[in-house]
Motif scaffolding. Sequence first.
Motif, PDB file in Angstrom:
ATOM      1  N   SER A 241     -26.315 -20.071 -37.512  1.00  0.00           N
ATOM      2  CA  SER A 241     -27.417 -19.667 -38.381  1.00  0.00           C
ATOM      3  C   SER A 241     -28.477 -18.892 -37.617  1.00  0.00           C
ATOM      4  N   ASP A 244     -27.203 -15.537 -37.115  1.00  0.00           N
ATOM      5  CA  ASP A 244     -27.283 -14.759 -38.355  1.00  0.00           C
ATOM      6  C   ASP A 244     -28.697 -14.251 -38.597  1.00  0.00           C
ATOM      7  N   LEU A 264     -33.101 -19.991 -44.995  1.00  0.00           N
ATOM      8  CA  LEU A 264     -32.355 -20.448 -43.828  1.00  0.00           C
ATOM      9  C   LEU A 264     -33.303 -20.962 -42.749  1.00  0.00           C
ATOM     10  N   ASN A 291     -26.948 -20.581 -45.199  1.00  0.00           N
ATOM     11  CA  ASN A 291     -26.197 -19.616 -44.396  1.00  0.00           C
ATOM     12  C   ASN A 291     -25.353 -18.714 -45.292  1.00  0.00           C
TER      13      ASN A 291
END
Length: 448
Positions: A241, A244, A264, A291
Amino acid sequence: MAGFWGKRKQQALELEAQDATLAQRAKSALVAADERVRVTADELDFAEAELGREATNDLSEALAAVKQHLAEAFQLNQLNHDEIPDTAEELRMRNARIVQLCDWAEDLLDERLSALSDTIARARRAPEIIAGVRADVTRLRARIPHARETIERLAARYAPEALARVEENAGQADQLLGFAEHSAGVAERRREAGQREQANLALEAATESVRRAATLLDAVETFEVEALRAEATLAAIVEDSRGDLEVAVNEPRTPAVVEAMTELRAALAALPPAGVNTDPFTQLSRLRDANTGLDAAIAAARERAARPIPPLEHVHHAIDDADRQLAIAGDVIAGHRGWIGADARTRLAEAERVRIDLDRFLGAPAATVSVIGEDHREQSMTMARRVAHLAGEALQLAQRDIDNSRPQGPDQWGGGWGGGGRRGGGNDLMGGILGGLVIGSVLDGIFD
């Protein structure tokens, strides 16, 4: 003119009421047919052990056909609840098809079981089975103290909401084993009295209770292992995460991307500090959903070729997480079958279907695939996350059904029964125990 429109409105209201009735009938038919398949599968295993595969071939073929068509019914029910809007006509046609498939399934199983019933009744080795039930009861009772100790140990590490799915398993298993002993005694007495059919039904109740008790005790051990796996997976997903989020900073800042990034970050910030009792399953679900939401937002904001290829280890983590979620949901539903409604069963069936599709997509069982080509990684991760999401929904819906069916006050398995017949306000736990059994008239005397 006013009368014309009033008549049209009345017809529309009547059609709407008919559709609602049909939808409820479809759900009830799904539950009944699915439970009938499970009971028939148990009966088939028993019959094969007693009569051999050749004698039960017709029933085996019928059960395979029913499972195939019931999978279609579950998929139709899933389409009724997906994110794509449906017309009233589409819902009506699907629900009618679900009812048709379920009615056909039950009729076929009735026919094949009826043809075998006399042979099975003559061939059953009741004394040996009863002895086996009592031996299993003794063996499983020896596991109950260990299960209680395990739950106490887990309570020091995990939050109460995480333990909710197993904290009562030891007590329920103990009640089931007591019920199994009692049912075995009823089976002996009814057989001695020449009441073979009722004796066999009582023996089925005993064997089913032992099986369920074993499932509940196994679930305690499984929970401890799966909780540790969940914690390990959580660490991997946290890293994924954060990566990301770093990638998303360089993406087009559309409102959807900004909102997904905020969600997130909030999910990451909500993770408890070290030393605090946690619920890794809930944390995983929230983080996984956030996510996935960010992935979807990025996908909509840029061209497919610009998106990075998921690292192989992240794909494996997603598949492991999907298998874990699927195993937990399956254990909970199998251990409380009589309490679980159509929605939870449908989500589980859909999750299992997508999981099978993932194996087919990869050309081998996903858990055994060590190398996944770059062209297949994104699709594999999407399918694995879909499995995990559906299994998580199935678990939530199953827990809701269990909570709605669970007795509000303390009671024992015999508290709502006695004498020679049924009493009002029977114990809900025994309702769950007997929910998957075709007991019939034996209930009038099973607690004599």
